[in-house]
Scaffold this active site. Structure first.
Site: not given
Lengths: 344, 344, 344, 344
Positions: C180, C242, C205, C150, C14, C323, C111
């Site tokens: 990922g 994705h 997530k 992502c 990344v 990404t 997060r």
């Protein structure tokens, strides 16, 4: 001044690449596209199942597809790119040339004909003068120039660089991407988790075309190079980018540094699609790799690496993007050379 | 009579294949498995993250993993297979041999040592007698026998067949499967839609090991073969099965038919893991292919095809299953030879 | 006026994408890169094994890698992008914020913290005002803003578009690319000719982050959305992009046309990395596809297609470059929002 | 006593699997193979480009291919397997049935017809009695039985197990292998490094066939199950093995343990191709995986894993080998049921 161009066989895999490369081209303006009878009359956006990884150019999308026939081509078109299947091309290309069109063709028919120039502009631009012989013999107002097969183009620039040392023998193993066989050429069941160690006719193309490309034209006849060339061709599960393992034996002894210098010294041309440098030499022996390096120079760079000297001669790897440098881009670049040399 | 065997490094990719091949073996009975310190004391089913495509054999699943140390090995074990990382193997294998164990090792250390036999049973079984030299020099009760690298094994049986015509020069391009690098050796980001034209140390292994395998043992010393061997090694996106493009130059002229007959004439042995025929020759030039042909003969067959004569010598393709014929199966077969020749 | 920026964890997958995206950025100038202790002091070109498919930017190549420590960061850096492993980030990010740096972080730690804004600029820019709460509570001069995972980013813009109809329940199956998981996250032996139907922590997530992103901030507290979200996550053999199959149930009945209009109506922002349109809707039900559509809008577009109404709610597919839009580009875009909103 | 059998469409991908499965079958003896006109008269070994990963069975290799016409079928053949393209099958299958042959057909035509049994032997063997209705209505001496589509078969055994809890709603996302589209169905350029989120007609097949399979036959009419079924179908780059993410809502609350027990309790039959257990339940949430688990039970096992309860119902994954359990093996198993139930 802009040259108006047409594309024959514009809906196929190479045809689509050609349309993509012509988008925004500084010298060429797309004026006409052709395909098989079934598609004639449709808008190009409908006739082509667009599969290139950038959106379809808007000026191409709206063109009406024409039949592949010189009578259907607009008169103000000066240059025609052909990526027709070779059987169709053998029938149709002479008609276009006779009707006065200049063709830059990627199709494999007639590549070895005595009066057809087979050209990589940075390597053997002088062979273009064979067109005078061609016009004399065939009585054409137009002309046909060919670019070589994708696997041949990938190795010839580096072989040409080595010829100063007296190229005597070449062996090459190829690891070729599936796009080289066209959109439906290789089924997924054939190639996932697999390798196919045979591509029909490919070995012979590499052997014969490379000797013609490296040959000498004296203004009247083209003498093919006399090096032995032996190829072993494999299809591997990559999308784009042909990688080749080469051994080249030369009359003179050379060092790895001399080889790399010779590669770097191959000059690019002052044409829009000719990359600078033409040959990018990697020090890292694990490069070039298809996915990482195939788009160098917009897909027109020849990448080389892994140079070493062995008892079997100079050993190295080379890579090029097979549908750009090896097909559509090769044809466009030949078109640029035709324009620059005053053949249009 | 059953031989009790142990497997060193049993949790790795080759170790797991070895466990799979020993399941139901007619002569060998699995008695002990070892791994790194972290795994010692765990049941094998827990220590090994089993990834082979057949269920874990029940007799292996329940074994308790031992440390890789001769003191931990049961006394009634007569034969030990080693698939340790070469660094670890270099430390530990001599200890096992000194403690009286006979090792059939797939690890790359010491393959070129003067007193270590490097053996493919069907090709150079007589090299096993180097063990007398080994025991003399090292004072061991046990012994260490090696099998070659997976890419070497794939080509040597056919090269051996050609040596009757005077093998002088070999060039080989490999298209190697990812399993050859172990379970985590090649990341998916490296290899999907890609080729890596370099495998560290692989070219040298192919060049040196093949000359040793094709060499002559006079009872005291092993003279390596003097053919030039030059290899170019590539990793491709296949799971199992190394495919190789070979050019072999021989002193005598030979026809394609003579080459194919020579391949078919390589004899298999009367050992449980030796397939018959040893070399399967395909007429279809697009075969052998890794996914279709790697499991021939339980993964122990050498497949060959695409035989042709060229200015650069005899050209052909060969394929073998790299973790069976090229690693675990090679070690098991050497174990069978050791038993049959009375070394246990 | 140019903002000087730093990148923490600049050598990872990344981090490299981040460096690529900052090359030629109209507002940001790369001033510092950090990595682990081992790399500190090396030129970036040496520390990073560059694997992105465009050449390493020259201004980045020559930077000296620093340790990941606020004391090592130049004072004139105003904005710091973080793509550290979450364990490291949890330790280090508060130190940078305390030292006065504003962080746009892609790392997964924190997060869901009550005072950390989790932001997709085009969707919930108002959540950025949580930074006032953050600064109050933590006493920081700097700040930390997060972008989501992502797989979450890929679906939330379309879910936000559907919330006007009363979003009640979401089910999503993902087909996620190997990138990922980072450069070495998925081995080739795991994924060639395979699917892995589990990605540790990913389902949770998607379920929790999406409810936070779709939640309401009243200036003091952020109320998460109360829709049920259930995810099933799969790793497939694609490099980037994705793809997600979504079912969304809404309180109101809607037609396919209303859904597509709602998707098209999501507004992009006047920020350099925000694409226009934000959501590209395909009529062809076989699109979007990862390889063909992941680079739309420089990799920042959300692609959608296959919209249909079913007894289980609205069904559609969505795709984003994991990404770029899903990681490095998301962080850069959050940086642009921070700048535009006056937080730097 | 051995039943002599014929295979219609024997050269295609499913036909080849069928030939492979019949090799060494304890009850069936291959007596005749048919293909298109072009192949009639050729030896099967020549007509079929054999691509299965085991050698072509010798008794099949030497059979002469016949035209697909009941007049060409030997009289002593009692059971005919059909894997014809559905358009051809719609024309030809009634002719065979009228001529007295009993057909076990994998072709998709007529699967939903009121008087055609659609059968998975372990799940709804009683539906076979629809053949009495069929013979009454059509006046056939022969009969036609169908097996469902490969993606339907993969999920129905587990759905049937959940129906004791009152199955009300099903959502399923599929990750389907390329072999499901036949040998040339998916080109490599379409699917390498890609996913195609659409398979024409597949979603509807899954929705309608599963309701028929789970329906109730009262001896006269078949009532389809009334659960809502919604499918989202994707093609992924795997060779064999369809993986499916399922959510199933039931009237009763159930625990994960109850679900797993229900899966394990589905009984296999005492037929040669019915595996025991029928459903293999994995505790490891990352299993089943196509490459590792598709050959369980000779490719006839239904694998399940990742069971969890969510707000959207029971969530789990299921996997089956699409050309064995999902096609050729399904037809063979239906043939075994026909024999065991006395229909031949």
């Amino acid at each position: 001044m802009t040259v108006r161009v047409g594309v024959l066989g514009a809906t196929g895999a190479v045809g689509q690449r050609c349309i993509q490369l012509l988008d925004g081209h500084p010298e060429f303006e797309l004026a006409a596209v052709t395909a098989s009878e079934d598609s004639a009359g449709l808008p190009y956006s409908e006739a082509a199942k667009w599969r290139v990884d950038s959106p379809i150019p808007s000026e191409a999308a709206d063109l009406t597809v024409r039949a592949t026939d010189p009578d259907e081509m607009p008169d103000d078109v000066d240059l025609v790119f052909s990526s027709l299947p070779s059987g169709v091309a053998a029938d149709v290309e002479p008609d276009f040339a006779e009707a006065g069109y200049v063709l830059s063709s990627n199709s494999s028919n007639d590549r070895l004909a005595d009066d057809v120039p087979l050209v990589i502009p940075e390597i053997n631009p002088g062979h273009l003068d064979l067109l005078e012989v061609q016009r004399d013999e065939r009585g054409w107002d137009g002309a046909v120039v060919k670019n070589p097969n994708c696997s041949t183009i990938t190795m010839v620039p580096t072989l040409a660089a080595l010829d100063q040392f007296g190229l005597e023998r070449v062996q090459v193993s190829t690891l070729q991407a599936v796009s080289g066989a066209g959109y439906s050429g290789v089924s997924s069941m054939e190639i996932i988790d697999n390798v196919i160690p045979h591509i029909g006719g490919e070995e012979e193309k590499m052997e014969t075309e490379s000797r013609k490309l490296l040959g000498t034209f004296d203004g009247a006849e083209l003498a093919h190079h006399d090096a032995d060339v032996s190829a072993s061709c494999n299809r591997v599960p990559t999308i784009d980018g042909h990688l080749e393992n080469v051994w080249a034996e030369t009359r003179d002894d050379v060092t790895e540094a001399e080889v790399e210098d010779a590669f770097r010294a191959v000059e690019s041309l002052d044409l829009p699609s000719s990359p600078d440098p033409l040959v990018e030499v990697f020090e890292d022996p694990s490069r070039p790799q298809p996915r990482l390096d195939r788009t160098l120079g917009g897909g027109m760079t020849i990448a080389a690496g892994g140079v070493q000297t062995t008892p079997a001669g100079i050993q190295y790897n080379t890579l090029a993007h097979n549908t750009i440098r090896g097909a559509a881009g090769a044809a466009v670049l030949n078109g640029e050379l035709l324009q620059s040399e005053g053949w249009l």
